[in-house]
Motif scaffolding. Structure first.
Motif, PDB file in Angstrom:
ATOM      1  N   MET A  13      35.313  37.963  44.277  1.00 46.29           N
ATOM      2  CA  MET A  13      34.462  38.562  43.527  1.00 46.29           C
ATOM      3  C   MET A  13      35.027  38.560  42.021  1.00 46.29           C
ATOM      4  O   MET A  13      36.019  39.244  41.808  1.00 46.29           O
ATOM      5  CB  MET A  13      34.113  39.958  43.827  1.00 46.29           C
ATOM      6  CG  MET A  13      33.010  40.879  43.153  1.00 46.29           C
ATOM      7  SD  MET A  13      32.539  42.379  43.712  1.00 46.29           S
ATOM      8  CE  MET A  13      31.680  41.724  45.057  1.00 46.29           C
ATOM      9  N   ASN A  14      34.526  37.629  41.246  1.00 41.67           N
ATOM     10  CA  ASN A  14      35.067  37.490  39.780  1.00 41.67           C
ATOM     11  C   ASN A  14      34.300  37.936  38.781  1.00 41.67           C
ATOM     12  O   ASN A  14      34.785  38.174  37.547  1.00 41.67           O
ATOM     13  CB  ASN A  14      35.274  35.958  39.884  1.00 41.67           C
ATOM     14  CG  ASN A  14      36.129  35.416  40.594  1.00 41.67           C
ATOM     15  OD1 ASN A  14      37.229  35.950  41.227  1.00 41.67           O
ATOM     16  ND2 ASN A  14      35.743  34.208  41.300  1.00 41.67           N
ATOM     17  N   HIS A  15      33.353  38.409  39.017  1.00 36.06           N
ATOM     18  CA  HIS A  15      32.371  39.066  37.929  1.00 36.06           C
ATOM     19  C   HIS A  15      32.466  40.519  37.870  1.00 36.06           C
ATOM     20  O   HIS A  15      32.169  41.258  38.566  1.00 36.06           O
ATOM     21  CB  HIS A  15      30.706  38.441  38.019  1.00 36.06           C
ATOM     22  CG  HIS A  15      30.640  36.946  38.110  1.00 36.06           C
ATOM     23  ND1 HIS A  15      31.117  36.276  37.292  1.00 36.06           N
ATOM     24  CD2 HIS A  15      30.489  36.297  39.235  1.00 36.06           C
ATOM     25  CE1 HIS A  15      30.701  35.024  37.470  1.00 36.06           C
ATOM     26  NE2 HIS A  15      30.422  35.008  38.765  1.00 36.06           N
ATOM     27  N   LEU A  16      32.748  40.904  36.501  1.00 32.61           N
ATOM     28  CA  LEU A  16      32.891  42.428  36.227  1.00 32.61           C
ATOM     29  C   LEU A  16      31.464  43.146  36.580  1.00 32.61           C
ATOM     30  O   LEU A  16      31.601  44.337  37.051  1.00 32.61           O
ATOM     31  CB  LEU A  16      33.272  42.532  34.854  1.00 32.61           C
ATOM     32  CG  LEU A  16      33.636  43.931  34.611  1.00 32.61           C
ATOM     33  CD1 LEU A  16      34.635  44.733  35.148  1.00 32.61           C
ATOM     34  CD2 LEU A  16      33.974  44.108  32.783  1.00 32.61           C
ATOM     35  N   ALA A  17      30.314  42.627  36.068  1.00 27.87           N
ATOM     36  CA  ALA A  17      29.126  43.239  36.330  1.00 27.87           C
ATOM     37  C   ALA A  17      28.875  43.633  37.766  1.00 27.87           C
ATOM     38  O   ALA A  17      28.426  44.827  38.258  1.00 27.87           O
ATOM     39  CB  ALA A  17      27.985  42.390  35.620  1.00 27.87           C
ATOM     40  N   GLY A  31      39.759  43.735  51.815  1.00 27.79           N
ATOM     41  CA  GLY A  31      40.187  42.975  50.637  1.00 27.79           C
ATOM     42  C   GLY A  31      39.028  42.462  49.741  1.00 27.79           C
ATOM     43  O   GLY A  31      39.224  41.428  49.404  1.00 27.79           O
ATOM     44  N   LEU A  32      37.888  43.161  49.818  1.00 27.43           N
ATOM     45  CA  LEU A  32      36.767  42.751  48.810  1.00 27.43           C
ATOM     46  C   LEU A  32      37.069  42.840  47.315  1.00 27.43           C
ATOM     47  O   LEU A  32      36.460  42.325  46.562  1.00 27.43           O
ATOM     48  CB  LEU A  32      35.410  43.422  49.126  1.00 27.43           C
ATOM     49  CG  LEU A  32      34.977  43.302  50.582  1.00 27.43           C
ATOM     50  CD1 LEU A  32      33.849  44.219  51.056  1.00 27.43           C
ATOM     51  CD2 LEU A  32      34.662  41.833  50.871  1.00 27.43           C
ATOM     52  N   LEU A  33      37.765  44.147  47.197  1.00 23.28           N
ATOM     53  CA  LEU A  33      37.830  44.296  45.679  1.00 23.28           C
ATOM     54  C   LEU A  33      39.645  44.849  45.456  1.00 23.28           C
ATOM     55  O   LEU A  33      39.971  45.595  46.239  1.00 23.28           O
ATOM     56  CB  LEU A  33      37.183  45.471  45.238  1.00 23.28           C
ATOM     57  CG  LEU A  33      37.132  46.167  43.949  1.00 23.28           C
ATOM     58  CD1 LEU A  33      36.853  44.836  42.902  1.00 23.28           C
ATOM     59  CD2 LEU A  33      36.087  47.167  43.956  1.00 23.28           C
ATOM     60  N   ARG A  34      40.069  44.377  44.399  1.00 20.55           N
ATOM     61  CA  ARG A  34      41.333  44.874  43.876  1.00 20.55           C
ATOM     62  C   ARG A  34      41.146  45.215  42.485  1.00 20.55           C
ATOM     63  O   ARG A  34      41.139  44.282  41.450  1.00 20.55           O
ATOM     64  CB  ARG A  34      42.537  43.716  44.087  1.00 20.55           C
ATOM     65  CG  ARG A  34      43.820  44.477  43.551  1.00 20.55           C
ATOM     66  CD  ARG A  34      44.362  45.449  44.649  1.00 20.55           C
ATOM     67  NE  ARG A  34      45.510  45.970  44.380  1.00 20.55           N
ATOM     68  CZ  ARG A  34      46.996  45.587  44.525  1.00 20.55           C
ATOM     69  NH1 ARG A  34      46.840  44.532  45.280  1.00 20.55           N
ATOM     70  NH2 ARG A  34      47.880  46.111  44.168  1.00 20.55           N
ATOM     71  N   CYS A  78      35.520  54.773  52.003  1.00 18.05           N
ATOM     72  CA  CYS A  78      34.790  53.641  51.431  1.00 18.05           C
ATOM     73  C   CYS A  78      35.837  52.783  50.521  1.00 18.05           C
ATOM     74  O   CYS A  78      35.827  51.683  50.785  1.00 18.05           O
ATOM     75  CB  CYS A  78      33.645  53.954  50.827  1.00 18.05           C
ATOM     76  SG  CYS A  78      32.227  54.677  51.630  1.00 18.05           S
ATOM     77  N   GLY A  79      36.763  53.461  49.649  1.00 17.48           N
ATOM     78  CA  GLY A  79      37.803  52.813  48.947  1.00 17.48           C
ATOM     79  C   GLY A  79      38.649  52.012  49.690  1.00 17.48           C
ATOM     80  O   GLY A  79      39.035  50.741  49.556  1.00 17.48           O
ATOM     81  N   LEU A  80      39.068  52.611  50.837  1.00 16.48           N
ATOM     82  CA  LEU A  80      40.000  52.001  51.741  1.00 16.48           C
ATOM     83  C   LEU A  80      39.378  50.825  52.318  1.00 16.48           C
ATOM     84  O   LEU A  80      40.069  49.787  52.579  1.00 16.48           O
ATOM     85  CB  LEU A  80      40.624  52.994  52.656  1.00 16.48           C
ATOM     86  CG  LEU A  80      41.507  54.315  52.109  1.00 16.48           C
ATOM     87  CD1 LEU A  80      41.862  54.990  53.183  1.00 16.48           C
ATOM     88  CD2 LEU A  80      42.771  53.436  51.564  1.00 16.48           C
TER      89      LEU A  80
END
Length: 611
Positions: A1-5, A45-48, A36-38
């Motif tokens: 996921m590379n898009h900030l929006a 690994g969807l988001l860092r 949910c955050g974990l």
């Protein structure tokens, strides 16, 4: 996921979804946010977030924390503080020093941290963040005094703990390392500037609002901009002192009796809910699994010591000689969830200390995150249970507030009181409250829309409101005032007369119509003096609600339904009403005109103290 929006959209949707799910399931939403955050971070690994947001990561978190503390300051009422002033003073002074000392000692002896790192860990342990405690208080519905103590402590100690960390870091490894005099002078200058900017800025802003220099629709955004401005300016003098400025500005602005303060608080609360959701998700999603894997048995022993020994001992010693009951001291000593500020401060200063080679510095970040997750889960799931066991919460939420003491409404209150339903009658005329007082019904003597009512009434015990005065406009005003607290589905007023009906306000500015649209205030009073009364009929499998409807006299007026746990549901005009087996229907009419099962025996409960 590379898009900030897309990243921001994901955070908002997941965060608000967790808030809603927590409300529906009646479990702490902050726990769901952490889970949910974990899941979206370390597990899947969807988001860092730190990688996705880059250099804006830390500044965005800091600004969000400042806005949250400003909103928390707006909710701090000095009238509430008067009820627990001595306890709050001890918890934001003596308790801070005790937690700092005890936690630092435990960190040095148990986990083997060097003294500089141990003291900084102790300063972080001081923080009991409002980002966690406020959502927990909202769901647990504590009595007013322990809730005020925890709220004041959390909001005040959050910036205090952050500033202590900055000062200690400056003393041990900063530019003026080892210079105690210079460090204290720097601290005094930073705190002084923050208090001055927050206090004077809040007062000037309030005067501008009163003078009409700011349009109504701009008051919320202007207040938020002023708080962030004070935060940024204070940080130029001392890092993290801006948190003090934002908090002080909120406290000053929230206690100036501004006519628009209700709308301002609601605007800020909406912003705070979104920010808390996003920031807590960001921090937990950014957690590196390697951080928690660095914990060993000594680290876990330290976390246990802070939760089970340090905090209770510090609170118990700090509150000696205050007017707090042992139940309140036990509850406050247990509840101390850490939140966003603790995580943000550890994330900044942990790596900085490790880079300077201090022993144990690499353990600071995992220790703080372990403390956050442990306290969020433990305190989130035990606050409501412990408060109920200690008698410090409204365990029977669902009672009724009646605005206006008339012959009919007093009779309704007495009938509910006999069925052990929590009920209070409010009126600003003492003689009109006489019938309710003589029957042992709790009463509130005063203006229901006043600050005194906000402080005196334990709203946690009540789930609905019925405005039953002879003034339709006042009934609508009372309903609009309590709708944000109780919910618009739970505020009712009597139907207006023909003249008022043509000029009635919009639905957002009034309550729902109770009973029936053709039943008005004058009708109820006339029927009461004609000998009508209140009667309670139980619904069973053999006597269903359809049979009750067929048996009641045609002119009888169903008023409300009482549930098995003594919660009430007012019957709305022109809406079908239901009652299940095990519930009771309270109706107004003449019982002699119908054949019904015997009424439930009146409760022999002793009269409760007057409000």
């Amino acid at each position: 996921m590379n898009h900030l929006a897309e990243i921001l959209a994901l955070l908002v949707v997941v965060g608000i979804g967790a808030q809603w799910l927590g409300w529906r399931l009646q479990i702490p939403s902050i726990v769901l946010l952490a889970l949910c955050g974990l899941v979206i971070g370390p597990v899947l690994g969807l988001l860092r977030p730190s990688e996705a947001l880059g250099e804006t990561y830390q500044p965005l978190i800091k600004l969000a924390v400042a806005a949250i503390l400003f909103e928390g300051g707006l909710s701090l009422r000095l009238a509430e503080l008067r009820q627990a002033a001595s306890a709050v003073r001890r918890l934001v002074s003596v308790s801070v020093l005790l937690v700092l000392a005890f936690a630092a000692l435990a960190a040095h002896l148990i986990a083997g941290l060097s003294w500089p790192v141990a003291l900084i860990f102790g300063a972080i342990a001081v923080v009991t963040g409002p980002t966690v405690i406020l959502p927990l208080l909202r769901q647990a519905r504590l009595n007013r005094r322990p809730a005020s103590v925890l709220k004041w402590e959390g909001i005040v100690n959050d910036p205090v703990g952050a500033v202590l960390v900055v000062v200690m870091f400056d003393y041990f490894v900063g530019a003026g390392a080892g210079q105690l005099g210079g460090t204290l002078l720097h601290l005094a200058a930073g705190v002084g500037v923050a208090v001055l900017l927050g206090g004077v800025g809040g007062w000037l802003l309030g005067r501008a609002f009163l003078a009409g220099l700011v349009a109504e629709y701009l008051k919320g955004p202007v207040a938020l901009a002023a708080a962030l401005g004070a935060y940024a300016l204070s940080n130029l003098v001392l890092e993290e002192a801006g948190l003090i400025a934002a908090t002080v500005m909120g406290i000053v602005l929230g206690n100036m009796n501004l006519p628009s303060i209700g709308e301002l608080r609601r605007f800020k609360e909406d912003i705070a809910v979104i920010l808390v959701s996003i920031v807590f998700l960001v921090l937990t999603a950014d957690l590196d699994p390697a951080i928690l894997s660095a914990l060993d048995w000594r680290s876990l022993a330290l976390i246990g010591a802070v939760i089970f020994l340090v905090r209770p001992a510090a609170v118990w010693l700090a509150t000696l000689g205050t007017d707090m009951t042992w139940q309140e001291r036990l509850l406050v000593g247990w509840i101390a969830p850490r939140g966003i500020v603790a995580a943000a401060v550890a994330g900044v200063f942990g790596p900085a200390l490790a880079a300077r080679g201090l022993a144990g510095a690499e353990q600071l970040l995992p220790l703080v995150f372990a403390l956050i997750l442990s306290t969020v889960v433990l305190h989130g799931f035990t606050l409501g249970w412990l408060a109920r066991r200690l008698g410090l919460s409204a365990s029977r939420r669902g009672g009724l507030i009646i605005a206006g003491a008339t012959a009919w409404s007093s009779g309704l209150a007495v009938a509910l009181h006999q069925q052990q339903v929590p009920v209070v009658v409010a009126d600003n005329a003492w003689h009109r409250l006489r019938a309710a007082r003589l029957a042992g019904v709790p009463v509130f003597f005063g203006e229901l829309l006043s600050e005194q009512a906000e402080v005196s009434l334990e709203l946690g015990a009540y789930g609905s409101l019925l405005a039953a005065t002879g003034n339709d406009a006042y009934n609508a005003l009372v309903c609009a005032h309590f709708a944000p607290e109780l919910g618009r589905q739970q505020v009712f007023q009597l139907a207006e007369d023909e003249v008022s009906r043509a000029r009635r306000p919009a639905p957002a500015a009034r309550g729902r119509h109770a009973l029936a649209a053709q039943v008005r205030y004058e009708d109820l009073q006339r029927h009461w003096y004609q000998g009508w009364g209140f009667h309670c009929t139980g619904i069973t499998d053999a006597f269903a609600v359809e049979r009750l409807r067929a048996t009641l006299p045609p002119e009888a007026i169903p008023v409300l339904v009482i549930g098995p746990r003594k919660q009430v549901r007012l019957i709305e005009a022109d809406k079908p009403w239901k009652a299940e087996s095990g519930e009771q229907v309270l109706w107004f009419g003449c019982r002699d005109q119908c054949a019904l099962p015997p009424e439930p025996a009146a409760s022999a409960e002793k009269p409760r103290p007057l409000v």
